[in-house]
Design a protein around this motif. Sequence first.
Motif, PDB file in Angstrom:
ATOM      1  N   GLN A  47      19.506  40.325  47.548  1.00 26.02           N
ATOM      2  CA  GLN A  47      18.986  41.256  46.542  1.00 26.02           C
ATOM      3  C   GLN A  47      20.055  41.605  45.507  1.00 26.02           C
ATOM      4  O   GLN A  47      19.783  41.665  44.313  1.00 26.02           O
ATOM      5  N   LYS A  49      22.707  39.819  44.661  1.00 21.60           N
ATOM      6  CA  LYS A  49      22.941  38.642  43.809  1.00 21.60           C
ATOM      7  C   LYS A  49      21.800  38.464  42.801  1.00 21.60           C
ATOM      8  O   LYS A  49      22.026  38.121  41.651  1.00 21.60           O
ATOM      9  N   LEU A  50      20.593  38.691  43.278  1.00 21.61           N
ATOM     10  CA  LEU A  50      19.428  38.523  42.407  1.00 21.61           C
ATOM     11  C   LEU A  50      19.469  39.524  41.253  1.00 21.61           C
ATOM     12  O   LEU A  50      19.255  39.174  40.089  1.00 21.61           O
ATOM     13  N   ARG A  51      19.769  40.773  41.589  1.00 25.52           N
ATOM     14  CA  ARG A  51      19.868  41.804  40.539  1.00 25.52           C
ATOM     15  C   ARG A  51      20.952  41.445  39.524  1.00 25.52           C
ATOM     16  O   ARG A  51      20.733  41.471  38.330  1.00 25.52           O
ATOM     17  N   GLN A  52      22.128  41.102  40.051  1.00 28.73           N
ATOM     18  CA  GLN A  52      23.249  40.749  39.159  1.00 28.73           C
ATOM     19  C   GLN A  52      22.892  39.545  38.299  1.00 28.73           C
ATOM     20  O   GLN A  52      23.104  39.537  37.087  1.00 28.73           O
ATOM     21  N   GLY A  53      22.329  38.528  38.982  1.00 36.01           N
ATOM     22  CA  GLY A  53      22.003  37.282  38.274  1.00 36.01           C
ATOM     23  C   GLY A  53      20.983  37.512  37.167  1.00 36.01           C
ATOM     24  O   GLY A  53      21.176  37.078  36.032  1.00 36.01           O
ATOM     25  N   LEU A  54      19.898  38.225  37.507  1.00 34.20           N
ATOM     26  CA  LEU A  54      18.848  38.454  36.502  1.00 34.20           C
ATOM     27  C   LEU A  54      19.389  39.283  35.342  1.00 34.20           C
ATOM     28  O   LEU A  54      19.055  39.035  34.181  1.00 34.20           O
ATOM     29  N   ASN A  55      20.219  40.269  35.662  1.00 38.90           N
ATOM     30  CA  ASN A  55      20.778  41.100  34.589  1.00 38.90           C
ATOM     31  C   ASN A  55      21.716  40.313  33.694  1.00 38.90           C
ATOM     32  O   ASN A  55      21.746  40.515  32.483  1.00 38.90           O
ATOM     33  N   LEU A  56      22.463  39.408  34.313  1.00 36.79           N
ATOM     34  CA  LEU A  56      23.386  38.589  33.519  1.00 36.79           C
ATOM     35  C   LEU A  56      22.619  37.620  32.616  1.00 36.79           C
ATOM     36  O   LEU A  56      22.933  37.451  31.436  1.00 36.79           O
ATOM     37  N   VAL A  57      21.588  36.998  33.197  1.00 33.66           N
ATOM     38  CA  VAL A  57      20.756  36.082  32.403  1.00 33.66           C
ATOM     39  C   VAL A  57      20.106  36.849  31.249  1.00 33.66           C
ATOM     40  O   VAL A  57      20.122  36.421  30.094  1.00 33.66           O
ATOM     41  N   ALA A  58      19.556  38.033  31.575  1.00 34.29           N
ATOM     42  CA  ALA A  58      18.853  38.814  30.546  1.00 34.29           C
ATOM     43  C   ALA A  58      19.819  39.356  29.497  1.00 34.29           C
ATOM     44  O   ALA A  58      19.457  39.499  28.325  1.00 34.29           O
ATOM     45  N   ALA A  59      21.067  39.626  29.925  1.00 33.48           N
ATOM     46  CA  ALA A  59      22.047  40.182  28.972  1.00 33.48           C
ATOM     47  C   ALA A  59      22.328  39.200  27.844  1.00 33.48           C
ATOM     48  O   ALA A  59      22.604  39.589  26.711  1.00 33.48           O
ATOM     49  N   ALA A  61      20.171  37.278  26.530  1.00 36.14           N
ATOM     50  CA  ALA A  61      18.942  36.995  25.777  1.00 36.14           C
ATOM     51  C   ALA A  61      18.538  38.218  24.971  1.00 36.14           C
ATOM     52  O   ALA A  61      18.317  39.283  25.535  1.00 36.14           O
ATOM     53  N   SER A  62      18.485  38.065  23.665  1.00 32.76           N
ATOM     54  CA  SER A  62      18.070  39.183  22.807  1.00 32.76           C
ATOM     55  C   SER A  62      17.056  38.686  21.799  1.00 32.76           C
ATOM     56  O   SER A  62      17.118  37.543  21.360  1.00 32.76           O
TER      57      SER A  62
ATOM     58  N   ASP B  19      13.403  44.988  23.505  1.00 34.43           N
ATOM     59  CA  ASP B  19      14.323  44.369  24.464  1.00 34.43           C
ATOM     60  C   ASP B  19      13.674  44.230  25.836  1.00 34.43           C
ATOM     61  O   ASP B  19      13.785  43.198  26.486  1.00 34.43           O
ATOM     62  N   PHE B  22      11.089  41.439  25.589  1.00 33.89           N
ATOM     63  CA  PHE B  22      11.701  40.116  25.384  1.00 33.89           C
ATOM     64  C   PHE B  22      12.429  39.634  26.637  1.00 33.89           C
ATOM     65  O   PHE B  22      12.268  38.498  27.080  1.00 33.89           O
ATOM     66  N   LYS B  23      13.230  40.522  27.217  1.00 39.37           N
ATOM     67  CA  LYS B  23      14.023  40.098  28.381  1.00 39.37           C
ATOM     68  C   LYS B  23      13.126  39.785  29.580  1.00 39.37           C
ATOM     69  O   LYS B  23      13.377  38.826  30.318  1.00 39.37           O
ATOM     70  N   TYR B  26      11.604  36.525  28.902  1.00 40.95           N
ATOM     71  CA  TYR B  26      12.615  35.476  29.026  1.00 40.95           C
ATOM     72  C   TYR B  26      12.824  35.094  30.490  1.00 40.95           C
ATOM     73  O   TYR B  26      12.943  33.918  30.836  1.00 40.95           O
ATOM     74  N   LEU B  27      12.839  36.113  31.360  1.00 36.86           N
ATOM     75  CA  LEU B  27      13.046  35.828  32.781  1.00 36.86           C
ATOM     76  C   LEU B  27      11.839  35.111  33.390  1.00 36.86           C
ATOM     77  O   LEU B  27      11.987  34.297  34.295  1.00 36.86           O
ATOM     78  N   GLU B 113      26.540  31.999  39.819  1.00 39.61           N
ATOM     79  CA  GLU B 113      25.445  32.548  40.615  1.00 39.61           C
ATOM     80  C   GLU B 113      24.190  32.742  39.779  1.00 39.61           C
ATOM     81  O   GLU B 113      23.087  32.423  40.198  1.00 39.61           O
ATOM     82  N   SER B 114      24.395  33.267  38.560  1.00 42.73           N
ATOM     83  CA  SER B 114      23.217  33.526  37.737  1.00 42.73           C
ATOM     84  C   SER B 114      22.562  32.223  37.318  1.00 42.73           C
ATOM     85  O   SER B 114      21.342  32.127  37.215  1.00 42.73           O
ATOM     86  N   ILE B 117      20.597  31.181  40.272  1.00 45.79           N
ATOM     87  CA  ILE B 117      19.378  31.986  40.408  1.00 45.79           C
ATOM     88  C   ILE B 117      18.334  31.551  39.386  1.00 45.79           C
ATOM     89  O   ILE B 117      17.152  31.406  39.688  1.00 45.79           O
ATOM     90  N   TYR B 136      13.400  43.322  40.326  1.00 49.26           N
ATOM     91  CA  TYR B 136      14.866  43.299  40.369  1.00 49.26           C
ATOM     92  C   TYR B 136      15.548  43.319  39.004  1.00 49.26           C
ATOM     93  O   TYR B 136      16.752  43.451  38.925  1.00 49.26           O
ATOM     94  N   PHE B 137      14.764  43.202  37.960  1.00 50.47           N
ATOM     95  CA  PHE B 137      15.356  43.428  36.632  1.00 50.47           C
ATOM     96  C   PHE B 137      14.801  44.716  36.026  1.00 50.47           C
ATOM     97  O   PHE B 137      15.564  45.602  35.633  1.00 50.47           O
TER      98      PHE B 137
END
Lengths: 371, 178
Positions: A47, A49-59, A61-62, B19, B22-23, B26-27, B113-114, B117, B136-137
Amino acid sequence: MNCKEISELLLTYLDEEVSPEEREVIEAHLSACSSCREELEALAALQRKLRQGLNLVAAGASPSPHAWATIKERLAREERRRIPLLDLAKSKIREGMKRLRSRPLWQKALASTLVVVLIIGVSLLVPAIGSQGSGFEGVLEMVRLAHSQVHSYRCQHMEISWYEISDPLREGWRTEESDWEGAYSAPDMASMRRTVWIKEPGWPEHDVDVLETVYVGDKVYRRQVGDTGWRVEDTSPVDEGWLLATTNPIWAVFDSLTGVEQLPTENINGIECLHYRGRADMDAYIDKFSDIDFVSDMEEEWLRHMDKTVEIWIGQNDYLIRKYEVNERNPYSMPNAEALSTPAGSEFRYTSRGVTKFYDYNEAVQIEAPM
Amino acid sequence: MAKKFGAEEFEAIFHCYKDMVFKTAYLILGDGEKASDALQEVFIKVHKSLDAFDPQKGKFKTWLYRITVNQCISERRRKGSASFSLERLEEEGLHLRDTNSQLPEELLMKQEESKAIKQAMQSLDAKHRAVLALRYFDELSYDEIAETLGIPLGTAKSRLNTAIKVLRQKLVEGGFIP
């Protein structure tokens, strides 16, 4: 509970979404079972890793900085699409009148005479074309020619649309009725008042919306019921494109008609009219309409399933359009496209009938900027 | 009924939620261009029915998430899955090879990792991606997820469980988790 049953609840437990009773049972089991404790730790790590990963991916993307401008332009275009019929012939007229106004008087007279000669000429040809079918193509050419000399008209439109929504919460038919009346005066003035009544399942009252639009020169004025004043905007290049030449959508419909049959003449407001009925070839219509305005893939898919029949009444002597009726039926269930705020998988079906009448051709029309 | 929202209010709503929409898109879609299209479609729909939105029937955010997810699911159903090639990932900002030497090790690991994922997410269908993104987001509760997707609470729980199981299996297979 055994380990398997507990493991099914661990995610919910970590998300703090279990009931107090379940929590008690889970915690009792965990205190005595090391393998389930390990499973819990592994899930918790996943969980994180998933939170971190999704937040990093989304960060990374704008939305584009132009996103709002694009949406604003599209909204303006959709607003215009609601009133496309008002612009019937406006394009040709606009171009024609601009050219005509810049010519000396004798040329104007000659141009008008030429039109009369052409109308007579093509009239003679129509029976010959008619022998190969209804002669509608020839008549349509006449209509274009006649409309190129129109400098003003008034019109009325009545439409009723039904949307069947399969959303279990709002099952039923949404009906949308709209009436509008408008006027046009060459080269660049038009006014319209549109009233819409929307009835949705589960809503006791109709939602009524009134929209007024006035085009004068390079400005467009809009006012909606509830607004305190008029909004004024410059007509955009998109407006210009909408108004220009072959860009009028109704021509795309007329030009796409197939299997046109001629029906007995009918009298509309004291004028004897040729009467035709045909069905639009939607592939041809989409091709023509795509030249005029943007059609998204989703809209295109929907349009391809549309069954669109058209009847048109044309003045027998002057070839001016007096009335047309468009009946649309779309059995295609487009998921989630229009049935908003409905669960995934909701579908709708669409039926519509619209009638437009034209009158007071080339009579004085007064249109003024409201401010 | 008079319009409750004018052009200025609508613009403010757009800037407030762009945002988020969009985010999330995107996910679910895994593609910046498709997410841009979804953003546009979502706000066109919101504009069309904003006045019909009834706060007594639910929260605005939940309503907005619902439109967003529906848009993404119908988009993916129509166009098929997004491609998640390595080149694609790099184009979208995960420039792993170029930036290796400049990044602290911790950040590098997070990026790896990201990326893993994101790749594992592609093995899920849009519905399962949606529950993961919402939980989770966007940090929606199970109740909010159920309301957003228009599904029973139990279905939301089991969908989340399935999504996590598949994701975990993919990460194990890729050697990213034991």
